[in-house]
Motif scaffolding. Structure first.
Motif, PDB file in Angstrom:
ATOM      1  N   ARG A 211       0.825  -1.201   0.000  1.00 28.96           N
ATOM      2  CA  ARG A 211       0.000   0.000   0.000  1.00 28.96           C
ATOM      3  C   ARG A 211       0.863   1.255   0.000  1.00 28.96           C
ATOM      4  O   ARG A 211       0.486   2.289  -0.571  1.00 28.96           O
ATOM      5  N   ALA A 212       2.029   1.185   0.623  1.00 24.82           N
ATOM      6  CA  ALA A 212       2.883   2.368   0.760  1.00 24.82           C
ATOM      7  C   ALA A 212       3.786   2.604  -0.444  1.00 24.82           C
ATOM      8  O   ALA A 212       4.077   3.749  -0.785  1.00 24.82           O
ATOM      9  N   MET A 213       4.228   1.526  -1.098  1.00 23.98           N
ATOM     10  CA  MET A 213       5.175   1.658  -2.194  1.00 23.98           C
ATOM     11  C   MET A 213       4.483   2.033  -3.502  1.00 23.98           C
ATOM     12  O   MET A 213       3.327   1.674  -3.732  1.00 23.98           O
ATOM     13  N   THR A 214       5.229   2.730  -4.350  1.00 20.01           N
ATOM     14  CA  THR A 214       4.718   3.173  -5.646  1.00 20.01           C
ATOM     15  C   THR A 214       5.484   2.465  -6.760  1.00 20.01           C
ATOM     16  O   THR A 214       6.719   2.584  -6.822  1.00 20.01           O
ATOM     17  N   PRO A 215       4.802   1.732  -7.631  1.00 19.81           N
ATOM     18  CA  PRO A 215       5.503   1.047  -8.731  1.00 19.81           C
ATOM     19  C   PRO A 215       6.330   2.030  -9.554  1.00 19.81           C
ATOM     20  O   PRO A 215       5.920   3.165  -9.806  1.00 19.81           O
ATOM     21  N   CYS A 216       7.518   1.595  -9.943  1.00 17.36           N
ATOM     22  CA  CYS A 216       8.394   2.430 -10.764  1.00 17.36           C
ATOM     23  C   CYS A 216       9.251   1.542 -11.644  1.00 17.36           C
ATOM     24  O   CYS A 216       9.242   0.315 -11.497  1.00 17.36           O
ATOM     25  N   GLU A 217       9.982   2.159 -12.556  1.00 14.22           N
ATOM     26  CA  GLU A 217      10.760   1.397 -13.531  1.00 14.22           C
ATOM     27  C   GLU A 217      12.106   0.936 -12.990  1.00 14.22           C
ATOM     28  O   GLU A 217      12.676  -0.034 -13.494  1.00 14.22           O
ATOM     29  N   ARG A 218      12.631   1.587 -11.979  1.00  7.97           N
ATOM     30  CA  ARG A 218      14.016   1.321 -11.576  1.00  7.97           C
ATOM     31  C   ARG A 218      14.173   0.207 -10.551  1.00  7.97           C
ATOM     32  O   ARG A 218      15.277  -0.290 -10.365  1.00  7.97           O
ATOM     33  N   ILE A 219      13.085  -0.143  -9.901  1.00  3.98           N
ATOM     34  CA  ILE A 219      13.181  -1.230  -8.924  1.00  3.98           C
ATOM     35  C   ILE A 219      11.823  -1.903  -8.800  1.00  3.98           C
ATOM     36  O   ILE A 219      10.784  -1.241  -8.850  1.00  3.98           O
ATOM     37  N   ASN A 220      11.815  -3.224  -8.702  1.00  8.69           N
ATOM     38  CA  ASN A 220      10.576  -3.993  -8.621  1.00  8.69           C
ATOM     39  C   ASN A 220      10.039  -3.940  -7.194  1.00  8.69           C
ATOM     40  O   ASN A 220      10.638  -4.504  -6.273  1.00  8.69           O
ATOM     41  N   VAL A 221       8.910  -3.269  -6.997  1.00 11.57           N
ATOM     42  CA  VAL A 221       8.424  -3.064  -5.630  1.00 11.57           C
ATOM     43  C   VAL A 221       7.903  -4.348  -5.003  1.00 11.57           C
ATOM     44  O   VAL A 221       7.965  -4.508  -3.777  1.00 11.57           O
ATOM     45  N   ASP A 222       7.400  -5.284  -5.805  1.00 14.40           N
ATOM     46  CA  ASP A 222       6.931  -6.552  -5.248  1.00 14.40           C
ATOM     47  C   ASP A 222       8.097  -7.341  -4.651  1.00 14.40           C
ATOM     48  O   ASP A 222       8.011  -7.860  -3.531  1.00 14.40           O
ATOM     49  N   ARG A 223       9.189  -7.417  -5.399  1.00 16.33           N
ATOM     50  CA  ARG A 223      10.371  -8.132  -4.899  1.00 16.33           C
ATOM     51  C   ARG A 223      11.031  -7.369  -3.754  1.00 16.33           C
ATOM     52  O   ARG A 223      11.568  -7.985  -2.828  1.00 16.33           O
ATOM     53  N   LEU A 224      11.007  -6.046  -3.849  1.00 16.58           N
ATOM     54  CA  LEU A 224      11.572  -5.228  -2.780  1.00 16.58           C
ATOM     55  C   LEU A 224      10.817  -5.471  -1.474  1.00 16.58           C
ATOM     56  O   LEU A 224      11.424  -5.628  -0.407  1.00 16.58           O
ATOM     57  N   ALA A 225       9.494  -5.529  -1.567  1.00 10.56           N
ATOM     58  CA  ALA A 225       8.675  -5.763  -0.383  1.00 10.56           C
ATOM     59  C   ALA A 225       8.907  -7.169   0.181  1.00 10.56           C
ATOM     60  O   ALA A 225       8.987  -7.356   1.402  1.00 10.56           O
ATOM     61  N   GLN A 226       9.022  -8.148  -0.696  1.00  5.86           N
ATOM     62  CA  GLN A 226       9.277  -9.518  -0.246  1.00  5.86           C
ATOM     63  C   GLN A 226      10.618  -9.609   0.464  1.00  5.86           C
ATOM     64  O   GLN A 226      10.754 -10.304   1.477  1.00  5.86           O
ATOM     65  N   ALA A 227      11.620  -8.896  -0.051  1.00  3.42           N
ATOM     66  CA  ALA A 227      12.943  -8.893   0.580  1.00  3.42           C
ATOM     67  C   ALA A 227      12.872  -8.249   1.960  1.00  3.42           C
ATOM     68  O   ALA A 227      13.466  -8.746   2.927  1.00  3.42           O
ATOM     69  N   ALA A 228      12.133  -7.148   2.062  1.00  2.99           N
ATOM     70  CA  ALA A 228      11.990  -6.469   3.355  1.00  2.99           C
ATOM     71  C   ALA A 228      11.266  -7.352   4.356  1.00  2.99           C
ATOM     72  O   ALA A 228      11.564  -7.331   5.550  1.00  2.99           O
ATOM     73  N   LEU A 229      10.327  -8.136   3.858  1.00  4.85           N
ATOM     74  CA  LEU A 229       9.561  -9.041   4.722  1.00  4.85           C
ATOM     75  C   LEU A 229      10.469 -10.091   5.358  1.00  4.85           C
ATOM     76  O   LEU A 229      10.199 -10.574   6.464  1.00  4.85           O
ATOM     77  N   SER A 230      11.561 -10.405   4.677  1.00  5.28           N
ATOM     78  CA  SER A 230      12.494 -11.424   5.169  1.00  5.28           C
ATOM     79  C   SER A 230      13.548 -10.875   6.121  1.00  5.28           C
ATOM     80  O   SER A 230      14.382 -11.629   6.628  1.00  5.28           O
ATOM     81  N   GLY A 231      13.530  -9.550   6.327  1.00  6.65           N
ATOM     82  CA  GLY A 231      14.458  -8.967   7.283  1.00  6.65           C
ATOM     83  C   GLY A 231      15.467  -8.034   6.650  1.00  6.65           C
ATOM     84  O   GLY A 231      15.627  -7.996   5.429  1.00  6.65           O
ATOM     85  N   GLU A 232      16.171  -7.284   7.494  1.00  4.63           N
ATOM     86  CA  GLU A 232      17.079  -6.255   7.015  1.00  4.63           C
ATOM     87  C   GLU A 232      18.234  -6.812   6.190  1.00  4.63           C
ATOM     88  O   GLU A 232      18.598  -6.248   5.153  1.00  4.63           O
ATOM     89  N   ASP A 233      18.811  -7.926   6.606  1.00  6.67           N
ATOM     90  CA  ASP A 233      19.954  -8.484   5.877  1.00  6.67           C
ATOM     91  C   ASP A 233      19.551  -8.893   4.466  1.00  6.67           C
ATOM     92  O   ASP A 233      20.280  -8.633   3.498  1.00  6.67           O
ATOM     93  N   THR A 234      18.401  -9.550   4.344  1.00  3.45           N
ATOM     94  CA  THR A 234      17.910  -9.963   3.030  1.00  3.45           C
ATOM     95  C   THR A 234      17.589  -8.751   2.164  1.00  3.45           C
ATOM     96  O   THR A 234      17.852  -8.741   0.961  1.00  3.45           O
ATOM     97  N   PHE A 235      17.037  -7.727   2.799  1.00  3.77           N
ATOM     98  CA  PHE A 235      16.694  -6.504   2.071  1.00  3.77           C
ATOM     99  C   PHE A 235      17.951  -5.852   1.506  1.00  3.77           C
ATOM    100  O   PHE A 235      17.988  -5.469   0.333  1.00  3.77           O
ATOM    101  N   ILE A 236      18.983  -5.730   2.321  1.00  4.82           N
ATOM    102  CA  ILE A 236      20.242  -5.121   1.876  1.00  4.82           C
ATOM    103  C   ILE A 236      20.879  -5.967   0.783  1.00  4.82           C
ATOM    104  O   ILE A 236      21.409  -5.439  -0.204  1.00  4.82           O
ATOM    105  N   GLU A 237      20.805  -7.280   0.922  1.00  4.83           N
ATOM    106  CA  GLU A 237      21.343  -8.177  -0.107  1.00  4.83           C
ATOM    107  C   GLU A 237      20.606  -7.983  -1.434  1.00  4.83           C
ATOM    108  O   GLU A 237      21.218  -7.986  -2.504  1.00  4.83           O
ATOM    109  N   TYR A 238      19.299  -7.812  -1.359  1.00  2.32           N
ATOM    110  CA  TYR A 238      18.514  -7.593  -2.572  1.00  2.32           C
ATOM    111  C   TYR A 238      18.949  -6.303  -3.268  1.00  2.32           C
ATOM    112  O   TYR A 238      19.112  -6.269  -4.490  1.00  2.32           O
TER     113      TYR A 238
END
Length: 322
Positions: A211-238
């Motif tokens: 709900r908070a993220m806005t789709p854009c061309e430079r980064i996939n928000v669905d994958r970004l959100a999934q990475a964040a859901l897995s924790g900070e380390d996974t998010f940074i790795e993504y």
């Protein structure tokens, strides 16, 4: 505008760029021993004009000068909307919260907006949403209803902040000049990354992030959100594996280092405009550069006022345009 008209405007900007603070001038400001000597240095550089030796007044005057300069160019002011949408949507958010909570404060609005603070208050009180710019109308109505029925201030913020990013993205898509397109896309992408890191650190839900993220061309928000859901380390790795390795390294260092990277990334995008003589690009770049300059000076003054060491302040200093 014709190329001839832009050539005149850009020539004016080139003359003004000479007075922008370089890295060496920022170092001179850092060398000032205390807060008061910093203020004296700024006034010696012509900052603040006749304003009293007070940081807020000096910086406010410099911000006013930006608009004065823009108007002197006699160009289509709508090209600058992409830069000022955050202020405009802030005013909408402030009015919604003031009206819905009954706690009004006269110093909550930015000036130089298409809808004044008083008019924004009237619109929200009377639910006259059609009096707002089209890209604000739906968000205003939804935010009011959400805050009145749920009392959820954070959800109210999300609704309006998302609408702001959508307005910026749309302005980028419609723009003819590449610097506006790049600025808009990068701004939306960086905002999504900021949402993601906060969500990873506070264990926000996937629904919240979508709900908070806005789709854009430079980064996939669905994958970004999934990475964040897995924790900070996974998010940074993504981020590291998807074009934002520098952002990832900054996050590993500290949140302040990441905020610095965000601003520096925008400066990197606009720097090529220093060689562009025939479009609105250099004008937009100058406005961004001035805002970055003022933000950097504000950081230095705030840090000096709070007794931080020079080295601690230097870690927060933004990259300069010149």
């Amino acid at each position: 505008m014709s190329k001839t008209q832009y050539t005149y405007a850009v020539a004016r900007i080139r003359a003004l760029e000479v007075s922008l603070f370089s890295a060496s001038v920022i170092e001179q400001l850092l060398a000032c021993r205390d807060y008061d000597s910093c203020l004296r240095f700024l006034q010696e550089k012509g900052w603040g004009g006749d304003a009293a030796p007070d940081a807020d007044r000096i910086l406010a005057r410099e911000e006013q000068k930006i608009w004065e300069t823009v108007r002197e160019m006699h160009v289509d002011l709508s090209v600058f909307n992409v830069l000022y949408y955050p202020n405009w949507f802030h005013n909408l958010k402030a009015a919604v919260k003031a009206v819905c909570t009954g706690r009004e404060n006269g110093n909550i609005f930015y000036k130089e907006t298409p809808v004044s603070g008083d008019e924004m208050m009237r619109i929200i009180k009377e639910r006259d949403y059609r009096a707002l710019p089209v890209n604000m109308q739906k968000a205003a109505e939804e935010a009011v209803e959400t805050l009145l029925h749920s009392g959820d201030g954070q959800l109210c913020d999300i609704i309006i902040d998302r609408a702001c990013m959508e307005a910026i993205r749309e302005a980028g898509h419609l723009a003819e000049d590449s610097v506006i397109k790049d600025y808009a896309e990068e701004t939306v992408a960086i905002t999504n990354i900021k949402i993601g890191i906060r969500a990873a650190r506070t264990a926000k839900s996937l629904e919240f992030m979508k709900r908070a993220m806005t789709p854009c061309e430079r980064i996939n928000v669905d994958r970004l959100a999934q990475a964040a859901l897995s924790g900070e380390d996974t998010f940074i790795e993504y981020l590291s594996g998807n074009g934002y390795s520098e952002a990832a390294e900054a996050l590993k260092a500290s949140l302040s280092a990441f905020e610095r990277w965000c601003d520096n990334r925008i400066i990197e995008i606009i720097k090529p405009q220093k060689m562009n003589p025939f479009s609105v690009g250099p004008l937009v770049a100058y406005v961004i550069a001035r805002e970055n300059e003022i933000k950097t000076v504000r950081i230095i003054l705030t840090c000096r006022q709070n007794g931080l060491s020079t080295e601690a302040i230097r870690e927060r200093i933004r990259e300069m345009y010149v």
